[in-house]
Design an enzyme around this catalytic site. Structure first.
Site: not given
Length: 207
Positions: A62, A132
């Protein structure tokens, strides 16, 4: 905490100092001052995410349009993953190259990737939880993907039959994404980031 630049510019491995005693373990997995000293700028926190995956799941690769771009600071808080970064910046000396790092709940390392770097991972434990921090919020209009099994990338995923989402299964190949004008350029990414210092480890060695 020690920060070490990896082979792709703008990607760093962070190794925390763990303090263990009979009660358990304590550590700083992010420290704004040490991070900024190494990277050259602080991480602008806009969103924090948790991703839970079962063994064999592959997510990625991504990336986000630049601008706005999105930097990420990734660690595994449960289980283990094979974390992968891919240089998607057209014109970069390492364009199309990837690096893999094991992130787990033993070493508790983290990886930082700057704007223009693609990200993915494979769960290599029965269940893995990835945490994250991101410098930008999720916007589906600016987020894209490159197929994680693209033979041009030739990522050595540690699984025989990866489990992919429909979105990742239908993602473009690297060459297709480039031809479609979806990939960021190295020059554009350089304009939104601060150059990193020369290679070497930064941080205190701990007691």
């Amino acid at each position: 905490m020690r920060l070490r630049p990896l082979g792709i510019e703008g990607v760093w491995e962070i190794t925390p100092e763990q303090r263990a005693d009979p009660r358990g373990v304590f550590l700083d997995w992010y420290h704004v001052d040490r991070f900024a000293e190494a990277i050259g700028r602080p991480l602008r926190l806009a969103q924090a995410n948790l991703s839970v995956s079962v063994r064999g799941v592959v997510r990625g690769i991504h990336f986000v349009d630049v601008p706005p771009g999105q930097a990420k600071y990734v660690t595994c808080v449960r289980g283990a993953v094979f974390d992968v970064v891919v240089d998607l910046r057209v014109g970069s000396p390492t364009y199309g190259c990837w690096e893999g790092t094991r992130l787990d709940d033993v070493s508790r390392r983290a990886v930082y990737l700057s704007e223009g770097i693609g990200h993915g991972f494979c769960a290599i434990s029965d269940e893995a939880t990835l945490c994250y921090l991101s410098s930008g919020t999720y916007d589906p209009a600016t987020e894209h993907g490159v197929h994680p099994l693209d033979p041009e990338l030739a990522i050595d995923w540690p699984t025989g039959t990866p489990l992919l989402s429909p979105r990742d299964q239908d993602a473009l190949l690297l060459a297709e994404a480039r031809d479609a004008g979806l990939l960021p350029t190295y020059a554009t990414c350089q304009a939104v980031t601060v150059p990193s210092p020369a290679p070497g480890s930064v941080g205190d060695p701990g007691p």
